[in-house]
Write an enzyme that holds these catalytic residues in place. Structure first.
Site, PDB file in Angstrom:
ATOM      1  N   ASN A   1      -4.062   8.655   4.367  1.00  0.00           N
ATOM      2  CA  ASN A   1      -2.235   7.875   4.927  1.00  0.00           C
ATOM      3  C   ASN A   1      -2.213   7.728   6.323  1.00  0.00           C
ATOM      4  O   ASN A   1      -2.026   7.563   7.488  1.00  0.00           O
ATOM      5  CB  ASN A   1      -1.027   8.856   4.718  1.00  0.00           C
ATOM      6  CG  ASN A   1      -1.146   8.597   3.357  1.00  0.00           C
ATOM      7  OD1 ASN A   1      -1.242   7.866   3.049  1.00  0.00           O
ATOM      8  ND2 ASN A   1      -0.580   9.500   2.851  1.00  0.00           N
TER       9      ASN A   1
ATOM     10  N   ARG B   1       0.680  -0.905  -0.002  1.00  0.00           N
ATOM     11  CA  ARG B   1      -0.116   0.121  -0.104  1.00  0.00           C
ATOM     12  C   ARG B   1       0.352   1.417   0.378  1.00  0.00           C
ATOM     13  O   ARG B   1       0.624   2.133  -0.596  1.00  0.00           O
ATOM     14  CB  ARG B   1      -0.590   0.260   0.956  1.00  0.00           C
ATOM     15  CG  ARG B   1      -2.274   1.208   1.444  1.00  0.00           C
ATOM     16  CD  ARG B   1      -2.766   0.710   2.358  1.00  0.00           C
ATOM     17  NE  ARG B   1      -3.897   2.129   2.336  1.00  0.00           N
ATOM     18  CZ  ARG B   1      -4.528   2.777   3.460  1.00  0.00           C
ATOM     19  NH1 ARG B   1      -3.693   2.678   4.029  1.00  0.00           N
ATOM     20  NH2 ARG B   1      -5.250   3.458   3.488  1.00  0.00           N
TER      21      ARG B   1
ATOM     22  N   HIS C   1      -6.475  -6.351  -1.892  1.00  0.00           N
ATOM     23  CA  HIS C   1      -7.331  -6.163  -0.950  1.00  0.00           C
ATOM     24  C   HIS C   1      -7.331  -7.175  -0.811  1.00  0.00           C
ATOM     25  O   HIS C   1      -8.565  -7.751   0.206  1.00  0.00           O
ATOM     26  CB  HIS C   1      -8.456  -5.045  -0.478  1.00  0.00           C
ATOM     27  CG  HIS C   1      -8.093  -3.415  -0.899  1.00  0.00           C
ATOM     28  ND1 HIS C   1      -9.399  -2.943  -1.122  1.00  0.00           N
ATOM     29  CD2 HIS C   1      -7.020  -3.072  -0.863  1.00  0.00           C
ATOM     30  CE1 HIS C   1      -8.809  -2.232  -0.856  1.00  0.00           C
ATOM     31  NE2 HIS C   1      -7.479  -1.757  -0.899  1.00  0.00           N
TER      32      HIS C   1
ATOM     33  N   HIS D   1       0.270   4.303  -2.438  1.00  0.00           N
ATOM     34  CA  HIS D   1       0.100   5.536  -1.468  1.00  0.00           C
ATOM     35  C   HIS D   1       0.853   6.769  -2.131  1.00  0.00           C
ATOM     36  O   HIS D   1       0.953   7.659  -3.102  1.00  0.00           O
ATOM     37  CB  HIS D   1      -0.169   6.010  -0.797  1.00  0.00           C
ATOM     38  CG  HIS D   1      -1.317   5.323  -0.625  1.00  0.00           C
ATOM     39  ND1 HIS D   1      -1.925   5.593   1.126  1.00  0.00           N
ATOM     40  CD2 HIS D   1      -2.612   4.758  -1.089  1.00  0.00           C
ATOM     41  CE1 HIS D   1      -3.530   4.761   0.924  1.00  0.00           C
ATOM     42  NE2 HIS D   1      -3.613   4.530  -0.295  1.00  0.00           N
TER      43      HIS D   1
HETATM   44  C1  HEM Z   1      -9.864   0.958  -5.359  1.00  0.00           C
HETATM   45  C2  HEM Z   1      -9.812   1.992  -4.887  1.00  0.00           C
HETATM   46  C3  HEM Z   1      -8.779   1.392  -3.505  1.00  0.00           C
HETATM   47  C4  HEM Z   1      -9.555   2.115  -2.415  1.00  0.00           C
HETATM   48  C5  HEM Z   1     -10.622   2.832  -2.167  1.00  0.00           C
HETATM   49  C6  HEM Z   1      -8.426   1.556  -1.374  1.00  0.00           C
HETATM   50  C7  HEM Z   1      -8.888   1.965   0.060  1.00  0.00           C
HETATM   51  C8  HEM Z   1      -8.082   1.484   1.380  1.00  0.00           C
HETATM   52  C9  HEM Z   1      -8.773   1.577   2.288  1.00  0.00           C
HETATM   53  C10 HEM Z   1      -9.464   2.400   3.141  1.00  0.00           C
HETATM   54  C11 HEM Z   1      -7.521   0.413   3.457  1.00  0.00           C
HETATM   55  C12 HEM Z   1      -7.973   0.025   4.990  1.00  0.00           C
HETATM   56  C13 HEM Z   1      -6.936   1.392   5.634  1.00  0.00           C
HETATM   57  C14 HEM Z   1      -6.878   1.417   6.912  1.00  0.00           C
HETATM   58  O1  HEM Z   1      -8.472   2.079   7.663  1.00  0.00           O
HETATM   59  O2  HEM Z   1      -6.498   1.979   8.118  1.00  0.00           O
HETATM   60  C15 HEM Z   1      -7.041  -0.018   2.871  1.00  0.00           C
HETATM   61  C16 HEM Z   1      -6.324  -0.874   2.833  1.00  0.00           C
HETATM   62  C17 HEM Z   1      -4.912  -1.082   2.148  1.00  0.00           C
HETATM   63  N1  HEM Z   1      -5.295  -0.949   0.994  1.00  0.00           N
HETATM   64 FE1  HEM Z   1      -6.357   0.145  -0.162  1.00  0.00          FE
HETATM   65  N2  HEM Z   1      -7.342   1.100  -1.451  1.00  0.00           N
HETATM   66  C18 HEM Z   1      -7.154   0.911  -3.303  1.00  0.00           C
HETATM   67  C19 HEM Z   1      -6.311   0.336  -3.994  1.00  0.00           C
HETATM   68  C20 HEM Z   1      -5.428  -0.136  -3.559  1.00  0.00           C
HETATM   69  C21 HEM Z   1      -4.426  -0.476  -4.110  1.00  0.00           C
HETATM   70  C22 HEM Z   1      -4.612  -0.463  -6.198  1.00  0.00           C
HETATM   71  C23 HEM Z   1      -3.784  -0.851  -3.361  1.00  0.00           C
HETATM   72  C24 HEM Z   1      -2.120  -1.464  -4.239  1.00  0.00           C
HETATM   73  C25 HEM Z   1      -1.851  -2.136  -4.866  1.00  0.00           C
HETATM   74  C26 HEM Z   1      -4.137  -0.691  -2.193  1.00  0.00           C
HETATM   75  C27 HEM Z   1      -3.676  -2.034  -1.535  1.00  0.00           C
HETATM   76  C28 HEM Z   1      -4.186  -2.061   0.259  1.00  0.00           C
HETATM   77  C29 HEM Z   1      -3.326  -2.556   1.336  1.00  0.00           C
HETATM   78  C30 HEM Z   1      -2.198  -4.138   1.024  1.00  0.00           C
HETATM   79  C31 HEM Z   1      -4.155  -2.256   1.861  1.00  0.00           C
HETATM   80  C32 HEM Z   1      -3.984  -3.476   3.310  1.00  0.00           C
HETATM   81  C33 HEM Z   1      -2.823  -2.044   4.152  1.00  0.00           C
HETATM   82  C34 HEM Z   1      -2.544  -2.574   5.519  1.00  0.00           C
HETATM   83  O3  HEM Z   1      -2.720  -3.972   6.526  1.00  0.00           O
HETATM   84  O4  HEM Z   1      -1.157  -2.111   6.172  1.00  0.00           O
HETATM   85  N3  HEM Z   1      -4.739  -0.882  -1.931  1.00  0.00           N
HETATM   86  N4  HEM Z   1      -7.202   0.378   0.677  1.00  0.00           N
END
Ligand code: HEM
Ligand SMILES: *[C@@H]1O[C@H](CO)[C@@H](O)[C@H](O)[C@H]1NC(C)=O
Ligand SMILES: *[C@@H]1O[C@H](CO)[C@@H](O)[C@H](O)[C@H]1NC(C)=O
Ligand SMILES: *[C@@H]1O[C@H](CO)[C@@H](O)[C@H](O)[C@H]1NC(C)=O
Length: 319
Positions: free
Chosen positions: A95, A63, A194, A67
């Site tokens: 973030n 992630r 995800h 970002h």
């Molecule tokens: C499609 C639009 C996307 C949205 C709206 C989105 C939104 C989010 C949100 C809200 C979280 C949880 C953050 C939290 O509550 O702290 C999250 C986690 C995550 N996102 Fe996305 N995301 C998107 C696309 C992506 C993409 C393109 C990637 C990587 C190429 C990605 C990788 C991740 C990963 C791996 C997590 C878990 C992180 C952790 O456990 O530390 N996401 N995302």
């Protein structure tokens, strides 16, 4: 090089410099093979030890690269601490209290500064760490193109506007990714990220208590950990089936209305991307191939090359 040092150049040399300049704007998989042959294994080993201490860190590092790349390109701008000259990206809505992995990158960078001082950019470390994280959690590999340089500034405003929010509709998700040059298909493949990692209650509470497209059994299982008020930072896995394994379970969950974020479930909600979710759900090989290709495309977003930017010594600060 002659291109920089000689002030008077014959026309053929100018042309040669132009061609080389064009070529040097391209990233290359062998960028560090002479200047820092140990770079890739140093990064891989830093990622492996972080992921073996805590599997979720693989998700966090993936992630972090996303970002970074979505805010003025893959230039490690996300790693810069606030200064008197600018407010950085770390406190942006997407973030703050959410992005993790800064210390893992610092550790890798300090090893690289001992072996190859001033050579390996923080932006390239992020790109390789994202790939190595996916591999460490059982996902596909891909060749990371290298030669990105690091920014000398960061933008809180751009981070707040360019990183997609979990409240977006399908059409807004498509627009957000299309603004960065991605197709809707690539957006769906990248959302497969995800399949690993966790989200805070605050990222899905509205959906849990106000929407009716969430699986009732699934919703009940989330209630205790994500109350209607309080517990903002309580975590739930984005993929309940296998949160530390990079597979296609995320897409299977969407088919049974078990997407955790509103934005997740939007990919399977009777719209134009349902068919692709079905394909990825039944064919994991297609998903991982599309995912890996889209990650290469993401890594190519507006890199700083040639003499732009710098190779930061400390990823958190401009030299
Ligand atoms: C499609 C639009 C996307 C949205 C709206 C989105 C939104 C989010 C949100 C809200 C979280 C949880 C953050 C939290 O509550 O702290 C999250 C986690 C995550 N996102 Fe996305 N995301 C998107 C696309 C992506 C993409 C393109 C990637 C990587 C190429 C990605 C990788 C991740 C990963 C791996 C997590 C878990 C992180 C952790 O456990 O530390 N996401 N995302
Ligand atoms: C702020 O910008 C000035 C001019 O570019 C530079 O000399 C100075 O080192 C910068 N300060 C910080 C804390 O980055
Ligand atoms: C970031 O989080 C901290 C700690 O919860 C909070 O004090 C601060 O106000 C937040 N910053 C922004 C810009 O939301
Ligand atoms: C809700 O999830 C269960 C498995 O936990 C599944 O059997 C059921 O079909 C799902 N409901 C819907 C409407 O998809």
């Amino acid at each position: 090089m002659a291109c920089e040092s000689s002030s008077v150049k014959p026309v053929y040399l100018l042309l040669l410099c132009f061609l080389l300049g064009t070529a040097s704007a391209q990233l290359s998989s062998t960028f560090y093979s002479k200047s820092c042959p140990s770079a890739l294994r140093t990064i891989k080993s830093g990622v492996s030890s972080a992921v073996s201490s805590e599997a979720r860190m693989g998700a966090s590092l993936l992630r972090l690269h996303f970002h970074d790349c979505f805010v003025n390109g893959c230039d490690a701008s996300i790693l810069l601490d606030d200064t008197t000259n600018f407010t950085g990206e770390k406190t942006a809505g997407a973030n703050n209290n959410s992005i993790r992995g800064y210390e893992v990158i610092d550790t890798i960078k300090s090893h690289l500064e001992s072996s190859c001082p001033g050579v390996v950019s923080c932006a390239d470390i992020l790109a390789i760490a994202a790939r190595d994280s996916v591999v460490a959690l059982g996902g596909p590999s891909w060749t990371v193109l290298l030669g990105r340089r690091d920014s000398t500034t960061a933008s809180l405003t751009d981070a707040n506007s360019d990183i997609p929010a979990p409240t977006l509709s399908l059409s807004d998700l498509i627009t957000s990714f299309s603004n960065k040059g991605f197709t809707a298909k690539e957006m769906v493949a990248l959302s497969g990220s995800h399949t690993i990692g966790q989200a805070r209650c605050t990222s899905f509470r509205t959906r849990l208590y106000n929407e009716n497209d969430i699986n009732a059994t699934f919703a009940t299982s989330l209630n205790a950990n994500c109350p209607s008020s309080g517990g903002d930072n309580n975590l739930s896995p984005l993929d309940t089936t296998s949160p530390t394994y990079f597979d296609n379970a995320y897409f299977k969950n969407l088919q049974t209305q078990k997407g955790l974020l509103h934005s997740d479930q939007q990919l399977f909600s009777g719209g134009s991307t349902d068919a692709q979710v079905n394909t990825y759900s039944s064919n994991s090989a297609t998903f991982v191939t599309d995912f890996a290709n889209a990650m290469v495309t993401m890594g190519n977003l507006s890199p700083l090359t040639g003499s732009s930017g710098q190779i930061r010594k400390n990823c958190r600060k401009v030299n």
